[in-house]
Enzyme design. Structure first.
Site, PDB file in Angstrom:
ATOM      1  N   CYS A   2      -7.352   9.396   9.518  1.00  0.00           N
ATOM      2  CA  CYS A   2      -7.811   9.380   8.456  1.00  0.00           C
ATOM      3  C   CYS A   2      -7.387  10.427   7.601  1.00  0.00           C
ATOM      4  O   CYS A   2      -6.435  10.329   7.360  1.00  0.00           O
ATOM      5  CB  CYS A   2      -9.035  10.217   9.149  1.00  0.00           C
ATOM      6  N   ARG A  27      -6.250   5.669   4.794  1.00  0.00           N
ATOM      7  CA  ARG A  27      -5.968   5.975   5.690  1.00  0.00           C
ATOM      8  C   ARG A  27      -7.280   5.508   6.723  1.00  0.00           C
ATOM      9  O   ARG A  27      -6.478   6.164   7.872  1.00  0.00           O
ATOM     10  CB  ARG A  27      -6.081   7.668   5.309  1.00  0.00           C
ATOM     11  N   TRP A  74     -10.196   6.830  10.431  1.00  0.00           N
ATOM     12  CA  TRP A  74      -9.851   5.893  11.101  1.00  0.00           C
ATOM     13  C   TRP A  74     -10.091   6.175  12.725  1.00  0.00           C
ATOM     14  O   TRP A  74      -9.747   7.296  13.114  1.00  0.00           O
ATOM     15  CB  TRP A  74      -8.632   5.161  11.269  1.00  0.00           C
ATOM     16  N   ASN A 100      -8.134  15.431  10.189  1.00  0.00           N
ATOM     17  CA  ASN A 100      -6.987  14.285  10.459  1.00  0.00           C
ATOM     18  C   ASN A 100      -6.152  15.264  11.566  1.00  0.00           C
ATOM     19  O   ASN A 100      -5.877  15.177  11.617  1.00  0.00           O
ATOM     20  CB  ASN A 100      -6.299  14.500   9.050  1.00  0.00           C
ATOM     21  N   GLY A 101      -5.823  13.821  12.395  1.00  0.00           N
ATOM     22  CA  GLY A 101      -5.008  14.361  13.770  1.00  0.00           C
ATOM     23  C   GLY A 101      -5.673  13.808  15.203  1.00  0.00           C
ATOM     24  O   GLY A 101      -6.737  12.891  15.092  1.00  0.00           O
ATOM     25  N   GLU A 480       7.038 -12.028  10.956  1.00  0.00           N
ATOM     26  CA  GLU A 480       5.672 -11.498   9.442  1.00  0.00           C
ATOM     27  C   GLU A 480       4.781 -12.978   9.472  1.00  0.00           C
ATOM     28  O   GLU A 480       3.368 -12.791   8.928  1.00  0.00           O
ATOM     29  CB  GLU A 480       6.613 -11.488   9.112  1.00  0.00           C
ATOM     30  N   LYS A 484       0.955 -11.772  10.123  1.00  0.00           N
ATOM     31  CA  LYS A 484      -0.169 -12.114   8.004  1.00  0.00           C
ATOM     32  C   LYS A 484      -1.244 -12.164   8.809  1.00  0.00           C
ATOM     33  O   LYS A 484      -2.558 -12.345   8.627  1.00  0.00           O
ATOM     34  CB  LYS A 484       0.361 -12.371   7.236  1.00  0.00           C
ATOM     35  N   GLU A 487      -3.686 -10.532  11.224  1.00  0.00           N
ATOM     36  CA  GLU A 487      -4.402  -9.283  10.826  1.00  0.00           C
ATOM     37  C   GLU A 487      -5.971  -9.305   9.614  1.00  0.00           C
ATOM     38  O   GLU A 487      -6.342  -8.818   9.928  1.00  0.00           O
ATOM     39  CB  GLU A 487      -3.178  -8.306  10.629  1.00  0.00           C
ATOM     40  N   HIS A 503      10.937 -22.397  26.825  1.00  0.00           N
ATOM     41  CA  HIS A 503      11.383 -20.991  27.822  1.00  0.00           C
ATOM     42  C   HIS A 503      10.350 -20.623  28.194  1.00  0.00           C
ATOM     43  O   HIS A 503       9.661 -20.057  29.219  1.00  0.00           O
ATOM     44  CB  HIS A 503      12.079 -20.245  27.648  1.00  0.00           C
ATOM     45  N   LYS A 602      -4.023   0.990   6.187  1.00  0.00           N
ATOM     46  CA  LYS A 602      -2.879   1.028   5.539  1.00  0.00           C
ATOM     47  C   LYS A 602      -1.740   1.855   5.552  1.00  0.00           C
ATOM     48  O   LYS A 602      -0.550   1.862   5.880  1.00  0.00           O
ATOM     49  CB  LYS A 602      -3.065   1.207   4.154  1.00  0.00           C
TER      50      LYS A 602
HETATM   51  C1  F6R Z   1       1.061  -5.729   8.229  1.00  0.00           C
HETATM   52  C2  F6R Z   1       1.094  -3.775   8.098  1.00  0.00           C
HETATM   53  C3  F6R Z   1       1.987  -2.931   9.203  1.00  0.00           C
HETATM   54  C4  F6R Z   1       2.775  -2.405   8.849  1.00  0.00           C
HETATM   55  C5  F6R Z   1       2.970  -0.934   9.235  1.00  0.00           C
HETATM   56  C6  F6R Z   1       4.118   0.388   9.381  1.00  0.00           C
HETATM   57  O1  F6R Z   1       0.934  -5.925   7.147  1.00  0.00           O
HETATM   58  O2  F6R Z   1       1.233  -3.571   7.098  1.00  0.00           O
HETATM   59  O3  F6R Z   1       1.936  -4.181  10.131  1.00  0.00           O
HETATM   60  O4  F6R Z   1       3.922  -2.441   8.507  1.00  0.00           O
HETATM   61  O5  F6R Z   1       1.713  -0.170  10.456  1.00  0.00           O
HETATM   62  O6  F6R Z   1       3.307   0.800   8.415  1.00  0.00           O
HETATM   63  P1  F6R Z   1       4.532   1.766   7.584  1.00  0.00           P
HETATM   64  O7  F6R Z   1       5.410   0.351   6.572  1.00  0.00           O
HETATM   65  O8  F6R Z   1       3.603   1.687   6.055  1.00  0.00           O
HETATM   66  O9  F6R Z   1       5.118   2.363   7.641  1.00  0.00           O
END
Ligand code: F6R
Length: 607
Positions: A2, A27, A74, A100-101, A480, A484, A487, A503, A602
């Protein structure tokens, strides 16, 4: 998680709060709301959905006042609906809070308050805060906030407004980020600088158990249970960066296409002639020369960057490198050495798990070096040394350009350490830098295949499962690529080290399964060829990422995406780009919300 924001001043309150919330929506974005005091009366508005839903709601309202708070959520406790959205208000709707928390002892507090007759409307942990304030509120809101803080266990940054104290916001924190912005006859509070930088560059970082009493003409700071304190005012040197889409349909696509420019910027900022330098590193070369082990901490995409770094650092700098998922780090009894350096990698600089790791590391007297994109973030401020990953603001929730920026910075860091430790000669470093300088052009060549990648997305977008395989430093690329895709498109995807197929996961392969095979011409090529043939033998569909000019592989590929013939160490930077585009086009075809996928945020500020 949040984000919270607050304003006291003469500007248009609704607009300051909405701009702040929009800038905080990385957030969390499942619901939002604001509260204001006008002519001594508290009003509040909230709604599920993204900030634009709140904007729509407020179009028909008359938000007045000079004192207000806002929240973007969130969900942790309780689903994202209107009742659980913040602000949370007390029973008689005269006190409002945004939080927030996570309040860890909220159940016990809630039971106690219910027994005393308080009526809870939401399923949130946050609601206990407003009822506690209400319970303690007699003459002084400040005193009620202080008594409430004493009852709370867990993490919080919260802001309160109340009819009984209509000219001020009281805000405090423990464990969650909170800053105060100082203006001329106006003041702000926020979860981060980003939300208020359009209005002020004078910032005070709040420490745990600090309380800010925010009035229009002044802000007073005190410690919980203590006297008034002086806080340092920081001048922020950067500007509010515009975050528009520049004609692209989504931020994610814009950010994918920014990657050549991002790499060029990093190189021009950190490579001066023959020298590699990191501005603002804040860590002396003696510490780096002495290091015998790096312990990398990171989550998600940043963790994948850490996995790639291990290949590079161990190969060239010859320093033992361990890579931990931050949320798991604390569950092992790590053996510490005097010359170890803990390395945190984080785009946001606010990820709670990574932050907890660096705090634990510091409590055990490790030096902490961080690779962080957001300047002024908590991890940036709490680390001994910092390398700014310099990708510019990343708005799309799925990290793209910052991942590439992390890899480029980690490559440069490897060369830097290798020079310090004399494990590479100056000539070798220069050759590797020359190779790196070609990367922006290489990425541009990959981006030119966007139509072809879009056609591959069209072919496979209905599949409900994907496998990604790679070897060596392209094994993290496989992880990765899978992350991508899942998500942003909600398709189940798994990344594997190609050698692990036999395996277990090979059992998944049938004529319905698309397998993205990362097979550039490099030391693992022959082994990858064998793995691709194993997939084909079981009728799996192979989407192969191969080097330009490699014709041998065509026979085994249902679809091919080409990357330029680069040095092996740089392939991880290149192979991820087509996978970003593939995930993007599949998600768009499925009509998913690419920039703000469901359930994500994010910046992950809860553990
Ligand atoms: C995926 C993504 C997340 C972040 C993860 C860590 O696309 O963005 O997996 O990489 O939440 O976030 P940071 O880098 O901000 O610590």
């Amino acid at each position: 998680m949040c984000g919270i924001v607050g304003y006291v001043g003469d500007r248009n309150l609704e607009s300051v709060l909405l701009v702040g919330l929009e800038r905080l929506s990385y957030r969390g974005y499942d619901s939002s709301g604001i509260a204001a005091i006008s002519e001594g009366e508290l009003s509040y508005w909230k709604t599920p959905g993204k900030i634009r839903e709140l904007e729509k709601l407020l179009q028909n309202m008359n938000v007045q006042g000079r004192v207000g708070i806002g929240h973007t959520r969130w969900s942790t406790h309780g689903e994202p609906n209107e009742v659980n959205a913040h602000p949370q208000v007390n029973t008689v709707k005269k006190v409002a809070i945004v939080h927030n928390g996570i309040i860890e002892n909220y159940q016990a507090l809630k039971l106690k308050l219910i027994a005393e007759g308080y009526i809870f409307r939401s399923q949130t942990d946050s609601e206990v805060i407003v009822h506690l304030i209400s319970r303690y509120l007699q003459d002084s809101l400040l005193e009620a906030v202080e008594r409430t803080m004493l009852d709370l266990e867990g993490t919080y940054a919260f802001a309160v407004i109340a009819e009984s104290d209509p000219e001020r916001i009281i805000a405090c924190k423990k464990g969650s980020p909170l800053i105060v912005g100082l203006g001329k006859n106006e003041n702000f509070i926020s979860s981060d600088i980003n939300a208020i930088i359009p209005h002020t560059k004078e910032i005070v970082y709040m420490d745990d158990l600090d309380i800010a009493i925010v009035a229009q003409d002044k802000v007073t700071f005190k410690k919980l249970g203590g006297a008034v304190i002086e806080k340092t005012v920081h001048q922020i040197a950067w500007d509010a960066t515009s975050a528009d889409k520049n004609g692209f349909e989504h931020y994610m696509l814009k950010e994918i296409f920014e990657q050549p420019a991002v790499v060029r910027n990093i190189i021009s900022a950190s490579v001066k002639g023959d020298l590699i330098q990191f501005d603002g590193l804040r860590m002396g070369n003696e510490d780096l020369i002495r290091t015998t082990r790096f312990i990398i901490q990171a989550c998600g995409t940043s963790w994948h960057a850490g996995l790639v770094a291990k290949y590079m650092i161990e190969r060239y700098a010859r320093v033992l490198t361990e890579v931990d998922i931050s949320s798991e780090f604390r569950y092992r009894q790590m053996i510490s050495g005097v010359n170890d350096i803990v390395v945190a990698i984080s785009q946001s600089g606010e990820t709670a798990d990574t932050l907890a790791c660096i705090r634990e590391a510091k409590s055990k007297f490790f030096k902490v070096l961080s690779f962080v994109n957001v300047r002024g973030s908590t991890i940036d401020r709490e680390s001994d040394g910092v390398i700014n990953t310099n990708s510019g603001p990343e708005v799309g929730v799925a990290s793209t350009k910052n991942y590439v920026a992390q890899l480029v910075n980690l490559y440069l860091f490897t060369l830097y350490i290798s020079q310090l430790k004399w494990t590479l000669s100056q000539a070798e470093v220069q050759t590797m830098l020359m190779e790196l300088k070609k990367v922006p052009d290489y990425i541009e060549r990959i981006l030119e295949q966007k139509e072809q990648i879009q056609a591959i997305a069209e072919k496979y977008y209905k599949k409900r499962e994907f496998l990604f395989i790679g070897r060596g430093m392209n094994y993290p690329s496989a992880l990765e690529g899978a992350l991508k895709l899942k998500e942003i498109s909600y398709i189940h995807a798994t990344g594997y080290a190609a050698g692990e197929l036999k395996h277990g996961p090979i059992a998944l392969i049938d004529d319905q399964l698309p397998v993205v095979c990362i097979a550039p011409k490099c030391s693992t090529y022959d082994k990858m060829m064998s793995n691709i043939q194993e997939v084909r033998a079981r009728k799996g569909k192979t989407i192969v990422i191969a080097t330009e000019g490699d014709t041998d592989i065509e026979e085994f590929a249902d679809d091919i995406i080409r990357i330029p013939d680069a040095s092996e160490d740089l392939t991880a930077i290149l192979t991820v780009v087509p996978m970003q585009l593939l995930a993007y086009y599949i998600a768009v075809r499925l009509e998913c919300d690419v920039d703000q996928p469901r359930n994500l945020a994010k910046s992950v500020t809860v553990e």
